[in-house]
Write an enzyme that holds these catalytic residues in place. Structure first.
Site, PDB file in Angstrom:
ATOM      1  N   ASP A  67       8.982 -13.127   7.809  1.00 49.89           N
ATOM      2  CA  ASP A  67      10.021 -12.573   8.662  1.00 49.89           C
ATOM      3  C   ASP A  67       9.682 -13.004  10.086  1.00 49.89           C
ATOM      4  OD1 ASP A  67       8.900  -9.373   7.443  1.00 49.89           O
ATOM      5  OD2 ASP A  67       7.856 -10.625   8.916  1.00 49.89           O
ATOM      6  N   GLU A 127       5.796 -14.047   2.560  1.00 44.31           N
ATOM      7  CA  GLU A 127       6.439 -12.817   3.048  1.00 44.31           C
ATOM      8  C   GLU A 127       7.042 -13.022   4.434  1.00 44.31           C
ATOM      9  OE1 GLU A 127       3.789  -9.470   2.930  1.00 44.31           O
ATOM     10  OE2 GLU A 127       2.853 -10.064   1.067  1.00 44.31           O
ATOM     11  N   GLU A 129      -4.719  -9.452   1.044  1.00 44.27           N
ATOM     12  CA  GLU A 129      -5.375  -9.116   2.314  1.00 44.27           C
ATOM     13  C   GLU A 129      -6.850  -8.702   2.165  1.00 44.27           C
ATOM     14  OE1 GLU A 129      -2.663  -6.438   4.346  1.00 44.27           O
ATOM     15  OE2 GLU A 129      -0.980  -7.559   3.546  1.00 44.27           O
TER      16      GLU A 129
HETATM   17  O1  G3I Z   1       8.628   5.233  -3.255  1.00 46.01           O
HETATM   18  C1  G3I Z   1       8.066   6.237  -2.394  1.00 46.01           C
HETATM   19  C2  G3I Z   1       8.983   7.458  -2.341  1.00 46.01           C
HETATM   20  O2  G3I Z   1       9.035   8.059  -3.631  1.00 46.01           O
HETATM   21  C3  G3I Z   1       8.451   8.453  -1.310  1.00 46.01           C
HETATM   22  O3  G3I Z   1       9.352   9.546  -1.203  1.00 46.01           O
HETATM   23  C4  G3I Z   1       8.311   7.732   0.035  1.00 46.01           C
HETATM   24  C5  G3I Z   1       7.777   8.647   1.123  1.00 46.01           C
HETATM   25  O4  G3I Z   1       6.416   8.839   0.911  1.00 46.01           O
HETATM   26  O5  G3I Z   1       7.404   6.618  -0.093  1.00 46.01           O
HETATM   27  C6  G3I Z   1       7.918   5.642  -1.008  1.00 46.01           C
HETATM   28  O6  G3I Z   1       6.988   4.596  -1.116  1.00 46.01           O
HETATM   29  C7  G3I Z   1       6.963   3.764   0.037  1.00 46.01           C
HETATM   30  C8  G3I Z   1       7.268   2.324  -0.422  1.00 46.01           C
HETATM   31  O7  G3I Z   1       7.129   1.409   0.669  1.00 46.01           O
HETATM   32  C9  G3I Z   1       8.683   2.207  -0.997  1.00 46.01           C
HETATM   33  O8  G3I Z   1       9.599   2.469   0.038  1.00 46.01           O
HETATM   34  C10 G3I Z   1       5.546   3.805   0.619  1.00 46.01           C
HETATM   35  O9  G3I Z   1       5.317   5.106   1.147  1.00 46.01           O
HETATM   36  C11 G3I Z   1       5.432   2.773   1.728  1.00 46.01           C
HETATM   37  O10 G3I Z   1       4.067   2.710   2.164  1.00 46.01           O
HETATM   38  C12 G3I Z   1       5.783   1.397   1.165  1.00 46.01           C
HETATM   39  O11 G3I Z   1       5.735   0.462   2.236  1.00 46.01           O
HETATM   40  C13 G3I Z   1       5.594  -0.900   1.790  1.00 46.01           C
HETATM   41  C14 G3I Z   1       4.245  -1.420   2.319  1.00 46.01           C
HETATM   42  O12 G3I Z   1       4.115  -2.813   1.958  1.00 46.01           O
HETATM   43  C15 G3I Z   1       3.082  -0.683   1.689  1.00 46.01           C
HETATM   44  O13 G3I Z   1       3.053  -0.955   0.318  1.00 46.01           O
HETATM   45  C16 G3I Z   1       6.728  -1.733   2.372  1.00 46.01           C
HETATM   46  O14 G3I Z   1       7.956  -1.341   1.763  1.00 46.01           O
HETATM   47  C17 G3I Z   1       6.491  -3.215   2.100  1.00 46.01           C
HETATM   48  O15 G3I Z   1       7.458  -4.006   2.779  1.00 46.01           O
HETATM   49  C18 G3I Z   1       5.107  -3.608   2.595  1.00 46.01           C
HETATM   50  O16 G3I Z   1       4.904  -4.940   2.235  1.00 46.01           O
HETATM   51  C19 G3I Z   1       3.571  -5.432   2.519  1.00 46.01           C
HETATM   52  C20 G3I Z   1       3.135  -6.323   1.365  1.00 46.01           C
HETATM   53  O17 G3I Z   1       3.160  -5.602   0.148  1.00 46.01           O
HETATM   54  C21 G3I Z   1       1.762  -6.914   1.642  1.00 46.01           C
HETATM   55  N1  G3I Z   1       1.764  -7.647   2.923  1.00 46.01           N
HETATM   56  C22 G3I Z   1       2.183  -6.826   4.066  1.00 46.01           C
HETATM   57  C23 G3I Z   1       3.568  -6.243   3.816  1.00 46.01           C
HETATM   58  C24 G3I Z   1       4.007  -5.390   4.995  1.00 46.01           C
HETATM   59  O18 G3I Z   1       3.164  -4.265   5.123  1.00 46.01           O
END
Ligand code: G3I
Length: 428
Positions: free
Chosen positions: A299, A297, A189
């Site tokens: 959906d 990705e 992105e």
């Molecule tokens: O693992 C930590 C956990 O230890 C903690 O307690 C919790 C609360 O803060 O957070 C957890 O991490 C989270 C992670 O997902 C795992 O669940 C992050 O906060 C959260 O921001 C993260 O969200 C991911 C997001 O990207 C940001 O990285 C989503 O699962 C994931 O589906 C999403 O995927 C992105 C692609 O990488 C890039 N393209 C867009 C897509 C959707 O946003």
């Protein structure tokens, strides 16, 4: 890595990195080969007892393997039990949803915790899955470690410091899995969300300008020259005005001799179902640059079909059209859905789409049962041509010889690649 058959002329181009076209291209033979592959794939179903709904378990993986078209799924650190079993038994490619992001890997400067990433790569390799590494450089959320900006801005030369940290990151992560990761989303992105320009809020861009992309791709290539390197972008599907920005970025990198092999169109359809003709034009515009394209990705939210008499059927049709489009275009070489089942979609927690929860965007429902979209994707992968021309005896023999030659060549290539891989990773 799963290769894709491309039948051009009398030769099946078996797994070359870029699908070169021979001078003599025969659509007829392509139809024939596809028809033969479909015949093989379908024959396995004839005697199978089908569950009450849908296809035999594993039909999606079988169709993906038979077509040589990788069909993948995002797997997270909390993907376990029946969900993980489906990721193993129904797909041929996987992407780490979070485990390989910089913020996840490196909670403090200079320190890495590869536990989750190693477990993911080990599991995926044990399944024989193709692995997509995701993502080296992303300036949002856990894409970037919390300590990075402060450390860079506190240094006497932020540009030099960030460059060095990026190079060290790529070397540590890409180098660790060299030979095991087929594709890396090197930069995720880079564009502003709704437009064609580089995102001014992107810390890498704000510090280094567009050259951060050069640094990222060059460092990833140095760490694993065999990995395909991707630029991965979001909502191009809903905002096609972003595409010229992608084209310009790719052309810039190419003009500077920076290795880039592919572009990922993420395929999060937030506002509209897939516009197939718009996407066809997008893919062809990118393919004209000599890069491959993947839907990385995908959906497709069920609420987009709320006005339909059969929303699940309409969602299935959208998935089939998207799959068929990519399978049809040689430069479109793979597709990944962003989650195993509707009980595990990021969309139900995302601020923009949470109000519509349950968004039900995936191929399996929350009970891990096949949805109509599952069967539709299988049909898209099988691409049964409208008519498979009647074959003369000679034509059948010719096709069979072509397939046998390709099979032998593919086997030799795989044996050679295995020898190289064993030499590289020192395994027996
Ligand atoms: O693992 C930590 C956990 O230890 C903690 O307690 C919790 C609360 O803060 O957070 C957890 O991490 C989270 C992670 O997902 C795992 O669940 C992050 O906060 C959260 O921001 C993260 O969200 C991911 C997001 O990207 C940001 O990285 C989503 O699962 C994931 O589906 C999403 O995927 C992105 C692609 O990488 C890039 N393209 C867009 C897509 C959707 O946003």
């Amino acid at each position: 890595m799963v290769h894709r058959f491309v039948a051009d002329g009398l030769r099946i181009d078996f797994g070359s990195r870029r699908f070169r076209r021979t001078a003599f291209s025969s659509g007829r033979l392509r139809t024939l080969v596809r028809g033969l592959l479909v015949g093989v794939a379908l024959s396995g179903f004839a005697g199978s007892a089908r569950p009450a709904h849908g296809l035999p378990p594993g039909a999606l993986k079988e169709a993906s393997a038979a077509s040589g078209f990788p069909f993948g799924v995002a797997v997270d650190t909390d993907t376990t039990g029946a969900r993980l079993a489906l990721a193993a038994s129904e797909f041929t490619s996987v992407t780490a949803e979070n485990a390989m992001k910089w913020g996840t890997l490196s909670p403090s400067s200079g320190a890495y915790d590869f536990t989750a990433a190693d477990a993911f790569v080990g599991w995926a390799s044990a399944q024989g899955h193709r692995i997509r590494g995701h993502t080296l450089f992303w300036s949002r959320l856990n894409g970037m470690p919390g300590w990075l900006e402060a450390e860079v801005n506190a240094s006497p030369d932020p540009q030099a410091t960030l460059t060095q940290l990026m190079q060290a990151h790529a070397s540590s992560v890409v180098g660790r899995y060299a030979g095991q990761i087929a594709q890396w989303d090197v930069v995720n992105e880079p564009l502003e969300t709704l437009g064609p320009n580089l995102d001014p809020a992107n810390f890498f861009f704000a510090t280094l300008g567009e050259s951060y992309l050069d640094i990222a791709f060059a460092a990833a290539h140095a760490a694993d020259p065999n990995a395909q390197l991707f630029l991965n972008e979001t909502v191009v599907e809903d905002f096609p005005q972003k595409l010229p920005g992608l084209v310009s970025l790719v052309q810039g990198l190419q003009s500077r001799g920076v290795p880039i092999h592919g572009v990922g169109l993420q395929g999060h359809f937030f506002f509209n179902p897939p516009d197939i003709e718009q996407l066809r034009a997008d893919i062809l515009a990118l393919a004209a640059l000599g890069v491959v394209v993947e839907f990385t990705e995908v959906d497709i939210r069920l609420p987009l079909f709320a006005g339909y008499a059969d929303p699940l059927g309409a969602q299935a049709a959208a998935y089939q059209a998207l799959t068929s489009l990519c399978v049809e275009i040689v430069a479109c070489v793979g597709m990944t859905v962003w989650g195993v089942d509707d009980g595990d979609t990021w969309l139900d927690a995302f601020s923009l789409t949470a109000p519509d929860a349950p968004n039900q965007p995936l191929l399996f429902d929350a009970a891990q049962m096949q949805k109509p979209a599952y069967e539709a994707v299988v049909a898209g992968l099988q691409q049964v041509p409208a008519t498979v021309p009647a074959l003369s005896l000679a034509g059948s023999a010719l096709a069979l010889v072509a397939l046998l030659v390709a099979g032998v060549r593919g086997m030799r290539n795989r044996q050679r690649a295995q020898r190289v891989r064993h030499r590289r990773v020192g395994t027996r």
